[in-house]
Design an enzyme around this catalytic site. Sequence first.
Site, short mmCIF file in Angstrom:
data_model
loop_
_atom_site.label_atom_id
_atom_site.label_comp_id
_atom_site.label_asym_id
_atom_site.label_seq_id
_atom_site.Cartn_x
_atom_site.Cartn_y
_atom_site.Cartn_z
N THR A 60 53.16 36.72 30.49
CA THR A 60 52.68 35.82 31.53
C THR A 60 53.56 34.59 31.56
O THR A 60 54.43 34.41 30.70
CB THR A 60 51.21 35.41 31.26
OG1 THR A 60 50.69 34.72 32.38
CG2 THR A 60 51.11 34.50 30.05
N ALA A 108 43.79 38.68 27.75
CA ALA A 108 42.95 38.19 28.85
C ALA A 108 41.49 38.05 28.43
O ALA A 108 40.82 37.08 28.80
CB ALA A 108 43.08 39.12 30.05
#
Length: 264
Positions: A60, A108
């Site tokens: 990310t 996540a």
Amino acid sequence: MALASVLQRPMPVNQHGFFGLGGGADLLDLGPGSPGDGLSLAAPSWGVPEEPRIEMLHGTTTLAFKFLHGVIVAADSRATAGAYIASQTVKKVIEINPYLLGTMAGGAADCSFWERLLARQCRIYELRNKERISVAAASKLLANMVYQYKGMGLSMGTMICGWDKRGPGLYYVDSEGNRISGTAFSVGSGSVYAYGVMDRGYSYDLKVEEAYDLARRAIYQATYRDAYSGGAVNLYHVREDGWIRVSSDNVADLHDKYSSVSVP
């Protein structure tokens, strides 16, 4: 045969039909004293494992920086599972309350759970003390919560961004319990590319539109070079009266804008 030699006998590794499963099932070696080995009468130890059992694959790009007019927060929107792109529309900026934002980098599920828990604790603080929690206190609360699980496999690197009576605040917190105050951070697999753009164009007295453009360009550059970042650039601005969502720009559109523009 001595009893000690029986108790210390190594477990069979990857033997077909072990535990009666048959059909060529391969089982991992769980180690001596594991449940079901039929040799150890002691309860298994659930302490910190000697080595990680699951390799966390993630990528990310998130960034945040303080400037004269508040805090800018930006992130890409791609979620990956190894080489597989799971989603292009993930919301990696978590809205903790109207004055606090958190970012997601790492696992996540870990990021989402702990920041949702932080949001609840911040609300409880407000109800008990009749005032908003400070950015410093919120980040310290998160660091203290995750520190209890240090070494147990959590994967989280987040930035807590907000505005309180001391002004704009920015803290980096990770799953090891580290907590660092700063003016600019970038977290994730694409952070090295984002830092290059930020280091070149950042100054504390940026105008608002210049700050927006810098954040967009930094995330775009990371998505261009890092295969695990992509999707859209979600941009937020934390101001004295609360945060606002500025824009969500597809990186393909930003490529047309920035590909031929040199960094000042």
